[in-house]
Scaffold this active site. Structure first.
Site, PDB file in Angstrom:
ATOM      1  N   ARG A 214       5.568   3.259   8.361  1.00 36.85           N
ATOM      2  CA  ARG A 214       6.721   4.142   7.920  1.00 36.85           C
ATOM      3  C   ARG A 214       6.165   5.418   7.570  1.00 36.85           C
ATOM      4  O   ARG A 214       5.988   6.079   6.683  1.00 36.85           O
ATOM      5  CB  ARG A 214       7.071   3.564   6.597  1.00 36.85           C
ATOM      6  CG  ARG A 214       7.666   2.104   6.642  1.00 36.85           C
ATOM      7  CD  ARG A 214       8.323   1.683   5.360  1.00 36.85           C
ATOM      8  NE  ARG A 214       8.917   0.128   5.647  1.00 36.85           N
ATOM      9  CZ  ARG A 214       8.291  -0.786   5.245  1.00 36.85           C
ATOM     10  NH1 ARG A 214       7.080  -0.872   4.886  1.00 36.85           N
ATOM     11  NH2 ARG A 214       9.038  -1.985   5.582  1.00 36.85           N
ATOM     12  N   GLU A 215       5.444   6.178   8.711  1.00 34.27           N
ATOM     13  CA  GLU A 215       4.794   7.396   8.685  1.00 34.27           C
ATOM     14  C   GLU A 215       5.717   8.881   8.384  1.00 34.27           C
ATOM     15  O   GLU A 215       6.609   8.677   9.245  1.00 34.27           O
ATOM     16  CB  GLU A 215       3.893   7.628   9.713  1.00 34.27           C
ATOM     17  CG  GLU A 215       2.908   6.560  10.015  1.00 34.27           C
ATOM     18  CD  GLU A 215       3.316   5.479  10.798  1.00 34.27           C
ATOM     19  OE1 GLU A 215       4.446   5.440  11.158  1.00 34.27           O
ATOM     20  OE2 GLU A 215       2.399   4.393  11.217  1.00 34.27           O
TER      21      GLU A 215
ATOM     22  N   HIS B 227      -0.765  12.965   5.670  1.00 35.65           N
ATOM     23  CA  HIS B 227      -0.234  11.642   6.408  1.00 35.65           C
ATOM     24  C   HIS B 227       0.331  10.710   5.321  1.00 35.65           C
ATOM     25  O   HIS B 227      -0.652  10.585   4.539  1.00 35.65           O
ATOM     26  CB  HIS B 227      -1.169  11.181   7.368  1.00 35.65           C
ATOM     27  CG  HIS B 227      -0.711   9.835   8.002  1.00 35.65           C
ATOM     28  ND1 HIS B 227      -0.071   9.783   9.198  1.00 35.65           N
ATOM     29  CD2 HIS B 227      -0.752   8.656   7.424  1.00 35.65           C
ATOM     30  CE1 HIS B 227       0.080   8.501   9.714  1.00 35.65           C
ATOM     31  NE2 HIS B 227      -0.424   7.729   8.725  1.00 35.65           N
ATOM     32  N   THR B 228       1.435  10.059   5.100  1.00 33.29           N
ATOM     33  CA  THR B 228       2.047   9.408   3.989  1.00 33.29           C
ATOM     34  C   THR B 228       2.641   8.096   4.776  1.00 33.29           C
ATOM     35  O   THR B 228       3.159   8.296   6.106  1.00 33.29           O
ATOM     36  CB  THR B 228       3.191   9.870   3.507  1.00 33.29           C
ATOM     37  OG1 THR B 228       4.240  10.214   3.983  1.00 33.29           O
ATOM     38  CG2 THR B 228       2.578  11.450   2.762  1.00 33.29           C
ATOM     39  N   ASN B 229       2.303   6.910   4.000  1.00 34.81           N
ATOM     40  CA  ASN B 229       2.966   5.662   4.878  1.00 34.81           C
ATOM     41  C   ASN B 229       3.057   4.900   3.468  1.00 34.81           C
ATOM     42  O   ASN B 229       2.619   4.923   2.418  1.00 34.81           O
ATOM     43  CB  ASN B 229       1.755   5.114   5.800  1.00 34.81           C
ATOM     44  CG  ASN B 229       2.374   4.057   6.599  1.00 34.81           C
ATOM     45  OD1 ASN B 229       3.397   3.713   6.357  1.00 34.81           O
ATOM     46  ND2 ASN B 229       1.524   3.796   7.756  1.00 34.81           N
TER      47      ASN B 229
ATOM     48  N   ASP C 147     -11.815   9.457  16.386  1.00 32.73           N
ATOM     49  CA  ASP C 147     -11.246   8.841  17.560  1.00 32.73           C
ATOM     50  C   ASP C 147      -9.544   8.990  17.597  1.00 32.73           C
ATOM     51  O   ASP C 147      -8.892   8.836  18.332  1.00 32.73           O
ATOM     52  CB  ASP C 147     -11.610   7.386  17.517  1.00 32.73           C
ATOM     53  CG  ASP C 147     -11.173   6.352  16.244  1.00 32.73           C
ATOM     54  OD1 ASP C 147     -11.240   7.253  15.279  1.00 32.73           O
ATOM     55  OD2 ASP C 147     -11.132   5.331  16.224  1.00 32.73           O
ATOM     56  N   TRP C 148      -9.148   9.296  16.185  1.00 29.46           N
ATOM     57  CA  TRP C 148      -7.656   9.563  16.151  1.00 29.46           C
ATOM     58  C   TRP C 148      -7.108  10.915  15.186  1.00 29.46           C
ATOM     59  O   TRP C 148      -6.019  11.366  15.378  1.00 29.46           O
ATOM     60  CB  TRP C 148      -6.933   8.206  15.795  1.00 29.46           C
ATOM     61  CG  TRP C 148      -7.279   8.057  14.340  1.00 29.46           C
ATOM     62  CD1 TRP C 148      -8.283   7.143  13.911  1.00 29.46           C
ATOM     63  CD2 TRP C 148      -6.427   8.194  12.874  1.00 29.46           C
ATOM     64  NE1 TRP C 148      -8.338   6.774  12.534  1.00 29.46           N
ATOM     65  CE2 TRP C 148      -7.098   7.622  12.169  1.00 29.46           C
ATOM     66  CE3 TRP C 148      -5.366   9.057  12.851  1.00 29.46           C
ATOM     67  CZ2 TRP C 148      -6.797   7.838  10.724  1.00 29.46           C
ATOM     68  CZ3 TRP C 148      -5.070   9.291  11.439  1.00 29.46           C
ATOM     69  CH2 TRP C 148      -5.803   8.645  10.508  1.00 29.46           C
TER      70      TRP C 148
ATOM     71  N   GLU D 193      -3.024  10.420   3.123  1.00 29.45           N
ATOM     72  CA  GLU D 193      -4.191  10.607   4.046  1.00 29.45           C
ATOM     73  C   GLU D 193      -4.198  11.961   4.294  1.00 29.45           C
ATOM     74  O   GLU D 193      -3.060  12.470   5.006  1.00 29.45           O
ATOM     75  CB  GLU D 193      -4.292   9.655   5.073  1.00 29.45           C
ATOM     76  CG  GLU D 193      -4.437   8.384   4.814  1.00 29.45           C
ATOM     77  CD  GLU D 193      -4.597   7.361   5.707  1.00 29.45           C
ATOM     78  OE1 GLU D 193      -5.549   6.457   5.970  1.00 29.45           O
ATOM     79  OE2 GLU D 193      -4.083   7.521   6.940  1.00 29.45           O
TER      80      GLU D 193
ATOM     81  N   GLU E 192       0.704  -1.382   0.075  1.00 30.87           N
ATOM     82  CA  GLU E 192      -0.099   0.132   0.027  1.00 30.87           C
ATOM     83  C   GLU E 192       0.797   1.296   0.076  1.00 30.87           C
ATOM     84  O   GLU E 192       1.626   1.358   0.658  1.00 30.87           O
ATOM     85  CB  GLU E 192      -0.906  -0.135   1.526  1.00 30.87           C
ATOM     86  CG  GLU E 192      -2.166   1.130   1.282  1.00 30.87           C
ATOM     87  CD  GLU E 192      -2.921   0.780   2.484  1.00 30.87           C
ATOM     88  OE1 GLU E 192      -3.374   1.730   2.964  1.00 30.87           O
ATOM     89  OE2 GLU E 192      -3.229  -0.195   2.632  1.00 30.87           O
TER      90      GLU E 192
ATOM     91  N   ASP F  59       0.122   5.380   0.600  1.00 31.28           N
ATOM     92  CA  ASP F  59      -0.948   6.311   1.038  1.00 31.28           C
ATOM     93  C   ASP F  59      -0.542   7.403   1.054  1.00 31.28           C
ATOM     94  O   ASP F  59       0.651   8.070   1.600  1.00 31.28           O
ATOM     95  CB  ASP F  59      -0.942   5.822   2.644  1.00 31.28           C
ATOM     96  CG  ASP F  59      -1.570   4.441   2.806  1.00 31.28           C
ATOM     97  OD1 ASP F  59      -2.156   3.989   1.822  1.00 31.28           O
ATOM     98  OD2 ASP F  59      -1.516   3.936   3.945  1.00 31.28           O
TER      99      ASP F  59
ATOM    100  N   ARG G 148      10.045   5.630  19.689  1.00 33.97           N
ATOM    101  CA  ARG G 148       9.148   4.788  19.166  1.00 33.97           C
ATOM    102  C   ARG G 148       9.969   3.371  18.776  1.00 33.97           C
ATOM    103  O   ARG G 148       9.444   2.452  18.767  1.00 33.97           O
ATOM    104  CB  ARG G 148       8.373   5.263  17.906  1.00 33.97           C
ATOM    105  CG  ARG G 148       7.557   4.108  17.195  1.00 33.97           C
ATOM    106  CD  ARG G 148       6.992   4.920  16.043  1.00 33.97           C
ATOM    107  NE  ARG G 148       6.065   3.889  15.006  1.00 33.97           N
ATOM    108  CZ  ARG G 148       5.541   4.402  13.981  1.00 33.97           C
ATOM    109  NH1 ARG G 148       5.797   5.451  13.508  1.00 33.97           N
ATOM    110  NH2 ARG G 148       4.772   3.647  13.544  1.00 33.97           N
TER     111      ARG G 148
END
Length: 284
Positions: A128-129, A117-119, A193-194, A104, A100, A102, A275
């Site tokens: 991998r944000e 937001h990319t991943n 929620d996020w 977003e 995928e 992304d 992280r």
């Protein structure tokens, strides 16, 4: 002397003008997959709109699957108070070990900037944000968001300006999306929620319906059908625009990437030692 920002805007104008000439029809290229009347195609197939209300969001997907290519689309995002909403635009295969790529767009309160937001997921694994602010208001006009995907690189571009590069580093054990054909997907949905400040700011349903608009889709790509690619075994494409097949970042493109990442990147997983206390991922 022109500033970097004015040069960027000038480039954006020329890219928009050129890409307008290549756009196809949403009737021809996409299926509206969920949301009932909330997803609709208008203007003779030149405009697609997704909307979100308290009952449901909406989405669409490409009729074709691709294995490598360049995908371009213009989006105009939800305006006003978009807090809690997410507009997702991405390439994806199917299954538990899916690949995928992304984009977003995380909504925010009126006057606050969107978060892009990319991943990248490979073999079912993401994490991998990278996140960015944009150097313009993405709700006021249409802007191009593009993915270049070839055997060497995945490049994310905004108005043809690279914001992120994910290189093929299989040589050091990092999986790369190279064998699973993917469709183009987009959806507009509630993620309060996020999505906005970690879920602290909720969707204001009194502002519904929320609407995102799309136009000028272009696919210079290898189409996957019945187990084979429209591109020959030596990786040549029947489409007219083949620059993407070997596209990387030259010195000028890398300068633009560095400009974006210096001024507009707000999160990079490759810098997040908290992280990854046992060490950053190998591609970092």
């Amino acid at each position: 002397m022109a500033t970097a920002s004015s040069l960027i805007l000038l480039i954006s104008f020329f890219v928009s003008s050129i890409m307008d000439a290549f756009a196809g029809s949403f009737y021809q290229d996409f299926d509206l997959t969920w949301g009932d009347h909330r997803a609709k195609i208008d203007d003779g197939g030149k405009l697609l709109m997704l909307s979100l209300d308290k009952a449901s969001g909406s989405g669409f997907q490409s009729k074709k699957e691709y294995l490598f290519g360049r995908i371009d689309m213009q989006l105009k995002l939800v305006s006003g108070n978009s807090a809690g909403t997410v507009t997702a635009y991405y390439l994806s295969s199917q299954g538990p070990t899916h690949d995928e790529i992304d984009f977003e767009f995380l909504g925010n309160l009126s006057g606050e900037p969107y978060v892009l937001h990319t991943n990248v997921f490979t073999q079912g694994k993401g994490n991998r944000e990278q996140q960015f602010y944009l150097w313009f208001d993405p709700t006021q006009d249409f802007h191009f968001y593009s993915i270049v995907w070839n055997p060497q690189n995945v490049i994310f571009l905004v108005d043809n300006i690279p914001i992120r590069e994910f290189k093929n580093q299989e040589s050091i054990g990092v999986p790369f999306p190279k064998s699973q054909p993917m469709r183009v997907y987009s959806s507009l949905w509630n993620a309060d929620d996020w999505a906005t400040r970690g879920g602290l700011v909720k969707t204001d349903w009194s502002k519904a319906p929320f609407t995102a608009s799309y136009r000028n889709f272009n696919d210079a790509a290898c189409v996957w059908s019945h187990g084979s690619s429209s591109c020959a075994s030596k990786f040549t494409s029947p489409v007219s625009n083949t620059a993407w097949q070997n596209q990387g970042l030259d010195a000028e493109s890398r300068r633009k990437l560095q400009w974006v990442q210096k001024n507009y990147m707000i999160y990079n997983y490759c810098s997040d030692m908290k992280r990854f206390p046992d060490g950053l991922p190998p591609e970092c």
